[in-house]
Design an enzyme around this catalytic site. Structure first.
Site, PDB file in Angstrom:
ATOM      1  N   GLU A   1      -4.579  -0.310  -9.442  1.00 32.98           N
ATOM      2  CA  GLU A   1      -4.820  -1.183 -10.727  1.00 32.98           C
ATOM      3  C   GLU A   1      -4.417  -2.480 -10.351  1.00 32.98           C
ATOM      4  O   GLU A   1      -5.353  -3.973 -10.598  1.00 32.98           O
ATOM      5  CB  GLU A   1      -4.282  -0.733 -12.046  1.00 32.98           C
TER       6      GLU A   1
ATOM      7  N   GLY B   1       1.205  -1.122  -0.193  1.00 28.91           N
ATOM      8  CA  GLY B   1       0.520   0.128  -0.717  1.00 28.91           C
ATOM      9  C   GLY B   1       0.824   1.485   0.299  1.00 28.91           C
ATOM     10  O   GLY B   1       2.126   1.366   0.711  1.00 28.91           O
ATOM     11  N   PRO B   2       0.733   2.215  -0.042  1.00 31.67           N
ATOM     12  CA  PRO B   2       0.818   3.660  -0.724  1.00 31.67           C
ATOM     13  C   PRO B   2       1.683   3.614   0.923  1.00 31.67           C
ATOM     14  O   PRO B   2       1.182   3.770   1.908  1.00 31.67           O
ATOM     15  CB  PRO B   2      -0.157   4.833  -1.038  1.00 31.67           C
TER      16      PRO B   2
ATOM     17  N   GLY C   1       2.696   5.385   4.434  1.00 29.47           N
ATOM     18  CA  GLY C   1       2.295   6.223   5.444  1.00 29.47           C
ATOM     19  C   GLY C   1      -0.225   5.862   5.799  1.00 29.47           C
ATOM     20  O   GLY C   1      -0.779   6.492   6.612  1.00 29.47           O
ATOM     21  N   THR C   2      -0.196   4.920   4.820  1.00 24.63           N
ATOM     22  CA  THR C   2      -0.980   4.193   4.920  1.00 24.63           C
ATOM     23  C   THR C   2      -1.221   2.662   6.824  1.00 24.63           C
ATOM     24  O   THR C   2      -2.251   2.605   6.473  1.00 24.63           O
ATOM     25  CB  THR C   2      -1.698   3.553   3.924  1.00 24.63           C
ATOM     26  N   GLY C   3       0.135   2.643   7.152  1.00 22.10           N
ATOM     27  CA  GLY C   3      -0.421   2.420   8.403  1.00 22.10           C
ATOM     28  C   GLY C   3       0.253   0.071   8.491  1.00 22.10           C
ATOM     29  O   GLY C   3      -0.015  -0.119   9.292  1.00 22.10           O
ATOM     30  N   LYS C   4       1.268   0.058   7.094  1.00 21.47           N
ATOM     31  CA  LYS C   4       1.695  -0.913   6.703  1.00 21.47           C
ATOM     32  C   LYS C   4       2.741  -1.097   7.905  1.00 21.47           C
ATOM     33  O   LYS C   4       2.801  -2.309   8.921  1.00 21.47           O
ATOM     34  CB  LYS C   4       2.679  -1.405   5.653  1.00 21.47           C
TER      35      LYS C   4
END
Ligand code: ADP
Length: 498
Positions: free
Chosen positions: A477, A267-268, A270-273
């Site tokens: 995508e 995921g991009p 800063g998404t909490g990974k």
């Protein structure tokens, strides 16, 4: 798979002439070889080192001191009636010499007809190319719990102490992951301080472990306080994690479930990974080991593979634990042409381990992009699941904002609807940043935080989604092609994992 003793016995009986045992634990290896000789009688053990020469052979004591070639010549002429396992210490250093390398090659041919075996012992050795064909490599695993139990109770006995069974078990369990030398060091310190070993040493042992991880250049022991309650949104992922956690129990083993392998979070930024990796470890009460993939590749060519093996060994010895492979796409996305294929080989090692492992090491790999993500990683069986973490939905943004406001101003209950409209496309990290900025605004005027502060702070932040549109689109995508499961629940979707 056969255990280590059986593997070594088999190699010796099958007349593998040259065995390189990959370990720095010389003393322990010597003790293990004594047992091998017992089992494979009439074989005897002889050792050689540069200073003292040959040991363990009557009439030839001290032979070949400062003369590595002489000891090889001795073995070459040795009678078949005295089958010998010869442990050569530090010998990898002499293999650089053309004469020694040649002699070893000649010997390796000859020894296939004779009951003698040469064993080399060192932790790493990069220039084996010349001898590759003749060498069989065997890794000496860190001591198992049973070995540790014997070691600890022997140490205790030597000081006239008998350890209670449950204390012995607790201590040996805590020591798993440490080499024999380190266990001896901890015990020696305890004996020097208190004259005995006991439960009081558990803290010391944990510290020793932390340090042994700290000494590893590749692994980092992360302290973490975050729990899954600190994650806003990502409900599908959280529910899945809850379910997997249960699969670590003995009950799950009895039920026939395999140990969970791990999860890949894509995921991009800063998404909490990373937050999720930390929360898993904390919520599951497991140590979190962060693997710095970049460091696996630092230094000498050829050293990376040895380092990878050592890292895996260390992580396994710490089990149950969470192994966090941060930015796996960057580390393994290397160009095979530019690094001589090292990254491919290291990746292959890691993947094989992941496919075959049956230890309680839960791998959490994180990746910001998919362009450089090696295809092999995505194949079934590597990870239990691949999750896509998208930018948070409106519902998720509310819960993330609430979480961060509550963490800092626990009693404040702000309306957040207007901010919500202004934060479309913000990541979790950007929402946190918004809250912090807003707090600065309020604090500068020494007043309570207000919704307007949040609105102003949000308007000043340019989210990554606006500047890195292309990257986000390609991620979207990829995710929509069904290769990854959404980490968030859709609006009105209920948790249904099956
Ligand atoms: P990533 O690893 O995906 O780049 P991080 O986990 O490092 O992102 O996020 C950075 C910080 O942003 C976190 O420490 C946390 O404070 C905040 N954050 C990101 N996502 C969330 C979320 N879903 N809920 C709460 N906080 C979040």
């Amino acid at each position: 798979m056969k255990n280590w003793d059986e593997q070594l016995d088999l190699l010796i009986r099958a007349r593998a002439p040259l065995i390189w045992i990959r370990s720095n634990e010389e003393e322990r290896l010597e003790a293990l070889l004594e047992k091998v000789a017992e089992r494979l009688k009439p074989r005897r053990i002889a050792t050689w080192d540069y200073i003292d020469g040959l040991k363990g052979v009557i009439n030839s004591e001290g032979l070949g001191a400062r003369q590595p070639m002489a000891v090889l010549q001795w073995l070459q002429k040795l009678d078949s009636n005295s089958p010998t396992i010869l442990l050569l210490k530090d010998f990898h250093r002499f293999c650089e010499d053309a004469g020694i390398a040649r002699m070893l090659k000649n010997l390796s041919g000859q020894l296939r007809q004779q009951p003698h075996t040469i064993i080399l012992c060192s932790g790493s050795w990069s220039s084996t190319n010349d001898l590759d064909e003749a060498l069989t490599v065997l890794d000496l695993p860190l001591p198992k719990e049973k070995e540790l139990r014997t070691l600890l109770s022997n140490i205790a006995k030597a000081t006239g102490q008998t350890l209670e069974q449950n204390v012995l078990e607790e201590l040996s369990h805590a020591c798993s992951g440490l080499s024999e030398i380190r266990v001896r060091q901890v015990a020696a310190r305890a004996l020097a301080q208190r004259g005995k070993i006991g439960r009081e040493d558990l803290i010391e042992i944990l510290e020793e472990k932390r340090q042994s991880i700290a000494k590893s250049e590749v692994l980092e022991y992360c302290a973490t306080k975050s729990t899954t309650d600190d994650i806003g949104g990502l409900d599908a992922l959280k529910a899945w994690l809850d379910q997997r956690h249960q699969a670590f129990s003995d009950e799950a083993r009895k039920f026939g479930l395999p140990l969970p392998r791990g999860v890949l979070l894509v995921g991009p930024q800063g998404t909490g990974k990373s937050l999720t990796a930390k929360a898993i470890a904390h919520s599951w009460s497991m140590p979190l080991l962060r693997l710095d993939v970049g460091r696996l590749f630092a230094g000498l060519v050829g050293a990376s593979e040895a380092r990878t093996r050592e890292t895996i060994q260390r992580a396994e010895a710490m089990a149950p634990c969470v192994l966090w492979i941060d930015e796996i796409d960057k580390g393994f996305g290397g160009d095979a042409r530019s690094d001589g294929g090292t990254s491919q080989r290291v990746l292959a090692n890691v993947l094989t381990w992941m496919a075959e492992k049956n230890s309680a090491v839960f791998v959490v790999a994180t990746a910001n992009g998919v362009e450089r993500l090696p295809g092999e990683l995505l194949r079934k069986g590597r990870f239990d699941e691949i999750f896509m973490l998208e930018l948070p939905s409106a519902q998720e943004r509310i819960s993330i904002l609430k979480l961060h406001v509550r963490q800092r101003r626990p009693h404040l209950n702000l309306p957040l609807n207007t901010v919500l409209d202004r934060t479309e496309g913000f990541s979790g990290a950007e929402l946190e940043q918004t809250v912090i900025e807003a707090m600065h605004l309020a604090f500068a005027e020494r007043r309570e935080l207000q919704e307007t502060d949040l609105i102003l702070a949000a308007s000043q932040l340019v989210p990554l989604s606006r500047t890195a549109k292309e990257q986000l689109n390609s991620l979207k995508e990829w995710a929509s092609s069904g290769r990854a499961r959404p980490a968030s629940l859709k609006v009105n979707e209920s948790i249904n994992l099956f």
